[in-house]
Design a protein around this motif. Structure first.
Motif, PDB file in Angstrom:
ATOM      1  N   GLU A 157       0.895  -1.064   0.122  1.00 55.97           N
ATOM      2  CA  GLU A 157       0.079  -0.030   0.533  1.00 55.97           C
ATOM      3  C   GLU A 157       1.241   1.427   0.093  1.00 55.97           C
ATOM      4  O   GLU A 157       1.094   1.967  -0.549  1.00 55.97           O
ATOM      5  CB  GLU A 157      -1.107   0.075   1.164  1.00 55.97           C
ATOM      6  CG  GLU A 157      -2.324  -1.212   1.061  1.00 55.97           C
ATOM      7  CD  GLU A 157      -2.232  -1.716   2.291  1.00 55.97           C
ATOM      8  OE1 GLU A 157      -2.550  -1.235   3.668  1.00 55.97           O
ATOM      9  OE2 GLU A 157      -3.970  -2.204   2.478  1.00 55.97           O
ATOM     10  N   TYR A 158       1.859   1.070   1.200  1.00 55.44           N
ATOM     11  CA  TYR A 158       2.989   2.277   0.763  1.00 55.44           C
ATOM     12  C   TYR A 158       3.391   2.516  -0.146  1.00 55.44           C
ATOM     13  O   TYR A 158       3.252   3.829  -1.166  1.00 55.44           O
ATOM     14  CB  TYR A 158       3.995   2.619   1.883  1.00 55.44           C
ATOM     15  CG  TYR A 158       5.003   3.090   1.627  1.00 55.44           C
ATOM     16  CD1 TYR A 158       5.073   3.947   3.021  1.00 55.44           C
ATOM     17  CD2 TYR A 158       5.911   3.684   1.254  1.00 55.44           C
ATOM     18  CE1 TYR A 158       5.371   5.479   3.342  1.00 55.44           C
ATOM     19  CE2 TYR A 158       6.972   4.553   1.606  1.00 55.44           C
ATOM     20  CZ  TYR A 158       6.470   5.379   2.674  1.00 55.44           C
ATOM     21  OH  TYR A 158       7.361   6.450   2.872  1.00 55.44           O
ATOM     22  N   GLN A 159       3.975   1.101  -0.735  1.00 55.37           N
ATOM     23  CA  GLN A 159       4.491   1.511  -2.696  1.00 55.37           C
ATOM     24  C   GLN A 159       3.414   2.252  -3.192  1.00 55.37           C
ATOM     25  O   GLN A 159       3.871   2.920  -4.376  1.00 55.37           O
ATOM     26  CB  GLN A 159       5.346   0.731  -2.804  1.00 55.37           C
ATOM     27  CG  GLN A 159       6.492   0.249  -2.194  1.00 55.37           C
ATOM     28  CD  GLN A 159       6.741  -1.228  -1.936  1.00 55.37           C
ATOM     29  OE1 GLN A 159       6.177  -2.382  -2.245  1.00 55.37           O
ATOM     30  NE2 GLN A 159       8.326  -1.428  -2.066  1.00 55.37           N
ATOM     31  N   ALA A 160       1.971   1.610  -3.320  1.00 57.01           N
ATOM     32  CA  ALA A 160       0.796   2.505  -4.116  1.00 57.01           C
ATOM     33  C   ALA A 160       0.891   3.830  -3.913  1.00 57.01           C
ATOM     34  O   ALA A 160       0.497   4.424  -5.399  1.00 57.01           O
ATOM     35  CB  ALA A 160       0.075   1.538  -4.093  1.00 57.01           C
ATOM     36  N   VAL A 161       1.014   4.205  -3.002  1.00 58.40           N
ATOM     37  CA  VAL A 161       0.538   5.649  -3.367  1.00 58.40           C
ATOM     38  C   VAL A 161       2.007   6.338  -3.090  1.00 58.40           C
ATOM     39  O   VAL A 161       2.553   7.075  -3.770  1.00 58.40           O
ATOM     40  CB  VAL A 161       0.161   5.681  -1.542  1.00 58.40           C
ATOM     41  CG1 VAL A 161       0.126   7.328  -1.011  1.00 58.40           C
ATOM     42  CG2 VAL A 161      -1.118   4.933  -0.738  1.00 58.40           C
ATOM     43  N   PHE A 162       3.098   5.977  -2.491  1.00 51.55           N
ATOM     44  CA  PHE A 162       4.693   7.224  -2.446  1.00 51.55           C
ATOM     45  C   PHE A 162       5.592   6.116  -3.486  1.00 51.55           C
ATOM     46  O   PHE A 162       6.060   7.466  -4.285  1.00 51.55           O
ATOM     47  CB  PHE A 162       4.933   6.683  -0.967  1.00 51.55           C
ATOM     48  CG  PHE A 162       4.322   6.941  -0.220  1.00 51.55           C
ATOM     49  CD1 PHE A 162       4.043   9.293  -0.166  1.00 51.55           C
ATOM     50  CD2 PHE A 162       3.662   6.486   1.148  1.00 51.55           C
ATOM     51  CE1 PHE A 162       3.254   9.407   0.884  1.00 51.55           C
ATOM     52  CE2 PHE A 162       2.390   7.294   1.985  1.00 51.55           C
ATOM     53  CZ  PHE A 162       2.607   8.177   1.984  1.00 51.55           C
ATOM     54  N   GLY A 163       5.327   5.454  -4.349  1.00 50.93           N
ATOM     55  CA  GLY A 163       5.993   4.717  -4.484  1.00 50.93           C
ATOM     56  C   GLY A 163       5.495   5.236  -6.640  1.00 50.93           C
ATOM     57  O   GLY A 163       6.603   5.812  -7.201  1.00 50.93           O
ATOM     58  N   GLY A 164       4.558   5.324  -6.648  1.00 52.51           N
ATOM     59  CA  GLY A 164       3.854   5.400  -8.648  1.00 52.51           C
ATOM     60  C   GLY A 164       4.299   4.836  -9.308  1.00 52.51           C
ATOM     61  O   GLY A 164       4.676   3.821  -9.329  1.00 52.51           O
ATOM     62  N   SER A 165       4.695   5.797 -10.202  1.00 54.94           N
ATOM     63  CA  SER A 165       4.686   5.266 -11.342  1.00 54.94           C
ATOM     64  C   SER A 165       6.911   4.618 -10.985  1.00 54.94           C
ATOM     65  O   SER A 165       6.388   3.300 -11.938  1.00 54.94           O
ATOM     66  CB  SER A 165       4.681   6.299 -12.887  1.00 54.94           C
ATOM     67  OG  SER A 165       5.484   6.988 -12.189  1.00 54.94           O
TER      68      SER A 165
END
Length: 208
Positions: free
Chosen positions: A64-72
């Motif tokens: 979830e963290y990577q989906a929000v802050f990691g993005g593309s």
């Protein structure tokens, strides 16, 4: 007396530990769940707590963290690593390679390596294959837990390919029948063959 209701303060601390441990794993390249939990507890002033979250809760929070802050950027990094995995799996085809670890789970980042399980009659077979192809390697060992045998030490060969660390854990010919236990959920570790990894690359990318 009835069972005591969960303490709201304890619940908040547990959620804070999950978020902080996930952030540490995502941002500081901590790969060990226990280490991430201990460091998170220390940072939150709860070093003595026994209410630590499970590894599964943290892995989900990392995703979830990577989906929000990691993005593309994270999606591109993950795709590159899975492409490297397919290349390595094609190269080691004779050893029936299986992808495991963060690159398969989707929690990998730019500092992650590709982890493969190979299956051969002896570890030397893989060693000679590396030597025959002029691939410099580092020999190591990994302790893995199995349901029946307990902890087993497996040989590991590690090398660099186009800037990506590739780690080969070598099992006997019968090693496909039983996967080691996952440190995340305690059940058999997820493994994927080359066709499954190719399918992941062909799947549409998720957007946050």
């Amino acid at each position: 007396m009835g069972r005591r209701a969960p303490n709201t303060r304890d619940q908040r601390m547990r959620m804070s530990l999950i978020r902080e441990a996930a952030r540490l794993m995502a941002e500081e390249a901590i790969t060990d769940y226990a280490a991430a939990k201990r460091k998170a507890a220390e940072r939150l002033g709860a070093a003595d707590t026994r209410n630590l979250p499970s590894n599964q809760e943290i892995q989900q929070a990392v995703l979830e963290y990577q989906a929000v802050f990691g993005g593309s950027e994270h999606q591109q990094q993950l795709r590159r690593l899975r492409e490297r995995a397919v290349e390595a799996m094609a190269f080691f085809e004779r050893f029936r390679p299986r992808l495991v670890g963060p690159v398969l789970a989707g929690t990998a980042d730019g500092s992650s390596g590709v982890q493969l399980h190979l299956f051969a009659d002896t570890p030397e077979t893989v060693l000679f294959f590396l030597m025959d192809h002029g691939i410099p390697y580092e020999a190591d060992e990994r302790r893995l837990r199995f349901g029946r045998e307990g902890v087993v030490v497996q040989p590991v060969f590690r090398f660099l390919a186009d800037g990506t660390v590739v780690e080969l854990t070598v099992f006997g010919e019968g090693g496909l029948r039983e996967a080691p236990r996952s440190e995340v959920h305690g059940g058999p570790m997820e493994r994927a063959g080359i066709d499954e990894v190719r399918a992941l690359l062909e799947a549409p990318e998720e957007t946050p």
